[in-house]
Design a protein around this motif. Structure first.
Motif, PDB file in Angstrom:
ATOM      1  N   VAL A  69     -10.984 -48.622   9.431  1.00 18.74           N
ATOM      2  CA  VAL A  69     -10.963 -47.665  10.272  1.00 18.74           C
ATOM      3  C   VAL A  69     -12.311 -47.391  10.965  1.00 18.74           C
ATOM      4  N   GLU A  70     -13.257 -47.209   9.882  1.00 12.87           N
ATOM      5  CA  GLU A  70     -14.695 -47.242  10.248  1.00 12.87           C
ATOM      6  C   GLU A  70     -15.180 -48.145  11.310  1.00 12.87           C
ATOM      7  N   GLU A  71     -14.967 -49.331  10.900  1.00 18.23           N
ATOM      8  CA  GLU A  71     -15.275 -50.233  11.872  1.00 18.23           C
ATOM      9  C   GLU A  71     -14.772 -50.205  13.384  1.00 18.23           C
TER      10      GLU A  71
ATOM     11  N   ILE B 252      -3.927 -36.290  12.767  1.00 12.73           N
ATOM     12  CA  ILE B 252      -5.404 -35.970  12.480  1.00 12.73           C
ATOM     13  C   ILE B 252      -6.400 -37.121  13.061  1.00 12.73           C
ATOM     14  N   ARG B 253      -6.192 -38.248  12.912  1.00 12.61           N
ATOM     15  CA  ARG B 253      -7.121 -39.313  13.532  1.00 12.61           C
ATOM     16  C   ARG B 253      -6.815 -39.299  14.943  1.00 12.61           C
ATOM     17  N   ASN B 254      -5.765 -38.862  15.588  1.00 15.09           N
ATOM     18  CA  ASN B 254      -5.703 -38.787  17.016  1.00 15.09           C
ATOM     19  C   ASN B 254      -6.773 -37.742  17.637  1.00 15.09           C
ATOM     20  N   SER B 255      -6.778 -36.601  16.905  1.00 10.51           N
ATOM     21  CA  SER B 255      -7.421 -35.443  17.240  1.00 10.51           C
ATOM     22  C   SER B 255      -9.029 -36.039  17.146  1.00 10.51           C
ATOM     23  N   LEU B 256      -9.460 -36.934  16.132  1.00  8.34           N
ATOM     24  CA  LEU B 256     -10.896 -37.371  16.103  1.00  8.34           C
ATOM     25  C   LEU B 256     -11.036 -38.488  17.228  1.00  8.34           C
ATOM     26  N   ILE B 257     -10.002 -38.964  17.463  1.00  7.45           N
ATOM     27  CA  ILE B 257     -10.210 -40.150  18.635  1.00  7.45           C
ATOM     28  C   ILE B 257     -10.592 -39.259  19.938  1.00  7.45           C
TER      29      ILE B 257
ATOM     30  N   PHE C 206      -9.707 -31.171   7.276  1.00  5.01           N
ATOM     31  CA  PHE C 206      -8.150 -31.300   7.535  1.00  5.01           C
ATOM     32  C   PHE C 206      -7.851 -32.857   7.263  1.00  5.01           C
ATOM     33  N   VAL C 207      -8.673 -33.728   7.351  1.00  7.70           N
ATOM     34  CA  VAL C 207      -8.563 -35.056   6.702  1.00  7.70           C
ATOM     35  C   VAL C 207      -8.191 -34.976   5.613  1.00  7.70           C
ATOM     36  N   ALA C 208      -9.091 -34.374   4.618  1.00  2.46           N
ATOM     37  CA  ALA C 208      -8.834 -34.607   3.185  1.00  2.46           C
ATOM     38  C   ALA C 208      -7.664 -33.815   2.733  1.00  2.46           C
TER      39      ALA C 208
ATOM     40  N   VAL D 233     -22.512 -39.492  11.585  1.00  4.44           N
ATOM     41  CA  VAL D 233     -21.110 -38.693  11.957  1.00  4.44           C
ATOM     42  C   VAL D 233     -19.955 -39.133  10.842  1.00  4.44           C
ATOM     43  N   MET D 234     -19.845 -40.180  10.316  1.00  4.55           N
ATOM     44  CA  MET D 234     -18.805 -40.629   9.501  1.00  4.55           C
ATOM     45  C   MET D 234     -19.241 -40.233   8.049  1.00  4.55           C
ATOM     46  N   PRO D 235     -20.295 -40.548   7.712  1.00  7.51           N
ATOM     47  CA  PRO D 235     -20.938 -40.220   6.374  1.00  7.51           C
ATOM     48  C   PRO D 235     -20.784 -38.671   6.060  1.00  7.51           C
ATOM     49  N   LEU D 236     -21.415 -37.687   7.068  1.00 10.27           N
ATOM     50  CA  LEU D 236     -21.167 -36.544   6.937  1.00 10.27           C
ATOM     51  C   LEU D 236     -19.791 -35.809   6.819  1.00 10.27           C
ATOM     52  N   THR D 237     -18.930 -36.402   7.773  1.00  9.86           N
ATOM     53  CA  THR D 237     -17.277 -36.090   7.704  1.00  9.86           C
ATOM     54  C   THR D 237     -16.817 -36.413   6.293  1.00  9.86           C
ATOM     55  N   LYS D 238     -17.268 -37.722   5.665  1.00 12.78           N
ATOM     56  CA  LYS D 238     -16.701 -37.880   4.306  1.00 12.78           C
ATOM     57  C   LYS D 238     -17.319 -37.086   3.290  1.00 12.78           C
TER      58      LYS D 238
ATOM     59  N   VAL E 116     -17.911 -33.995   3.963  1.00 11.74           N
ATOM     60  CA  VAL E 116     -17.098 -32.509   3.869  1.00 11.74           C
ATOM     61  C   VAL E 116     -15.696 -32.942   3.267  1.00 11.74           C
ATOM     62  N   GLU E 117     -15.292 -34.157   3.424  1.00  6.68           N
ATOM     63  CA  GLU E 117     -13.908 -34.422   2.936  1.00  6.68           C
ATOM     64  C   GLU E 117     -14.170 -34.426   1.150  1.00  6.68           C
ATOM     65  N   VAL E 118     -15.323 -34.977   0.766  1.00  8.57           N
ATOM     66  CA  VAL E 118     -15.518 -34.813  -0.674  1.00  8.57           C
ATOM     67  C   VAL E 118     -15.576 -33.249  -1.144  1.00  8.57           C
TER      68      VAL E 118
ATOM     69  N   LEU F 166     -11.688 -43.332  -2.937  1.00  8.80           N
ATOM     70  CA  LEU F 166     -10.196 -43.087  -2.677  1.00  8.80           C
ATOM     71  C   LEU F 166     -10.116 -42.761  -0.906  1.00  8.80           C
ATOM     72  N   LEU F 167     -10.988 -41.919  -0.493  1.00  8.07           N
ATOM     73  CA  LEU F 167     -10.896 -41.358   0.802  1.00  8.07           C
ATOM     74  C   LEU F 167     -11.193 -42.447   1.995  1.00  8.07           C
ATOM     75  N   THR F 168     -12.159 -43.537   1.438  1.00 14.83           N
ATOM     76  CA  THR F 168     -12.877 -44.486   2.554  1.00 14.83           C
ATOM     77  C   THR F 168     -12.022 -45.456   3.003  1.00 14.83           C
ATOM     78  N   PHE F 169     -11.891 -45.736   4.217  1.00 20.41           N
ATOM     79  CA  PHE F 169     -11.176 -46.868   4.961  1.00 20.41           C
ATOM     80  C   PHE F 169     -11.939 -47.506   5.702  1.00 20.41           C
TER      81      PHE F 169
HETATM   82  C1  LIG Z   1     -11.683 -39.597   8.840  1.00 24.58           C
HETATM   83  C2  LIG Z   1     -11.265 -40.402   7.765  1.00 24.58           C
HETATM   84  O1  LIG Z   1     -11.885 -40.671   6.652  1.00 24.58           O
HETATM   85  C3  LIG Z   1     -13.058 -41.435   6.355  1.00 24.58           C
HETATM   86  C4  LIG Z   1     -13.902 -41.546   7.334  1.00 24.58           C
HETATM   87  C5  LIG Z   1     -13.939 -41.900   8.620  1.00 24.58           C
HETATM   88  C6  LIG Z   1     -14.355 -41.105   9.915  1.00 24.58           C
HETATM   89  O2  LIG Z   1     -15.284 -40.364   9.617  1.00 24.58           O
HETATM   90  O3  LIG Z   1     -13.999 -41.803  11.219  1.00 24.58           O
HETATM   91  C7  LIG Z   1     -13.011 -42.925   8.923  1.00 24.58           C
HETATM   92  C8  LIG Z   1     -12.317 -43.577   7.896  1.00 24.58           C
HETATM   93  C9  LIG Z   1     -12.778 -42.870   6.376  1.00 24.58           C
HETATM   94  O4  LIG Z   1     -13.537 -43.812   5.740  1.00 24.58           O
HETATM   95  C10 LIG Z   1     -10.207 -41.145   7.975  1.00 24.58           C
HETATM   96  O5  LIG Z   1      -9.602 -41.977   7.133  1.00 24.58           O
HETATM   97  O6  LIG Z   1      -9.520 -41.300   9.212  1.00 24.58           O
END
Ligand SMILES: C=C(O[C@@H]1C=C(C(=O)O)C=C[C@H]1O)C(=O)O
Length: 252
Positions: free
Chosen positions: A190-192, A12-17, A156-158, A235-240, A242-244, A184-187
């Motif tokens: 990874v965000e940095e 999933i993270r590779n797709s986001l990249i 999908f991440v969630a 982008v990341m706050p809105l993705t999170k 959606v995850e919640v 729980l879902l925040t890393f």
């Molecule tokens: C998408 C994820 O969940 C959160 C959101 C992230 C993002 O939007 O890039 C990165 C890390 C996590 O805090 C993830 O874990 O990859």
């Protein structure tokens, strides 16, 4: 951990990249044009008597065509104008059903639209005139769809995070505890990394390419510092978000 559907947090993270590339290229393309007020004017001064802005009308009609040919059968696609979309003429696809059915009720495109027009566009373009409105609208739609796909990918991440640790997520879901889910879902690490990578990609993708070895004298088609800001603030706050929202419905 790989699940029956083959999804892992890594895949999933590779797709986001990869989606970062799509977003950055679409913003570089959009940065060629000015902000044309007539395109976003809610009373559509270009076509008197038509309600909504010119961009809204172009997006609504483009989506109607794409809906007819099956675009919104895919769970990563979300319409900006979901009311009254025509049914798909294309037979249902055999895409694996990996998400909980409640995922279909989550669509934050209205928020994404407002963020794009009011916050993001002014960071990459300034007001001016350009006669080919539809060309600019098509470029806006590319950006909007790329951002929407990335942000809604949070579903999908969630799902993967839930499957990897359902015993940790379930009590927070049952208690409808948004803050605990967010934690729980925040890393953060990874965000940095994401913020640093998108800034670097904007520098590389946006450089002038010539046949000397000077990498375009450091000139860039888009200000690279816009990218960490876009990702960090929206982008990341809105993705999170959606995850919640997805997790809250995961046990329904
Ligand atoms: C998408 C994820 O969940 C959160 C959101 C992230 C993002 O939007 O890039 C990165 C890390 C996590 O805090 C993830 O874990 O990859």
């Amino acid at each position: 951990m790989a699940h029956a559907d083959g999804l892992t947090l890594e895949s999933i993270r590779n797709s986001l990249i990869r989606q970062e590339d799509t977003i950055i290229f679409s913003l570089i393309e959009r940065a060629k044009y000015p902000i044309i007020p007539q395109l976003y004017d809610s009373r559509c001064s270009v076509l008197p008597g038509i309600s909504g802005s010119l961009l809204e009308n172009i997006v609504r009609e483009t989506e109607a065509i794409q809906a007819k040919y099956g675009r919104y059968q895919f769970p990563e696609e979300h319409s900006f104008f979901p009311d009254n979309l025509p049914d798909s003429l294309v037979p249902p696809n055999s895409y694996p059903q990996v998400l909980h059915p409640a995922a279909a009720s989550i669509n934050i495109n209205k928020t994404i639209w407002d963020m794009y027009i009011n916050k993001l566009l002014p960071l990459i373009a300034s007001e001016g005139n350009y006669e080919n409105y539809t060309c600019v609208a098509a470029s806006d739609l590319e950006c909007l769809q790329a951002l929407s796909r990335r942000i809604h990918y949070g579903k999908f991440v969630a799902e993967v995070k839930f499957k990897d640790a359902s015993e940790e997520y379930s009590p927070a879901i049952q208690a409808k505890d948004r803050d605990a889910l967010m934690k729980l879902l925040t890393f953060e690490s990874v965000e940095e990394m994401v913020k640093r990578r998108v800034e670097k990609k904007a520098k590389v993708f946006g450089q002038e390419v010539n046949l000397n070895n000077d990498a375009g004298n450091g000139k860039c088609k888009i200000d690279p510092s816009v990218l960490p800001c876009l990702y960090g603030e929206w982008v990341m706050p809105l993705t999170k978000h959606v995850e919640v929202e997805y997790l809250l419905r995961r046990l329904d």
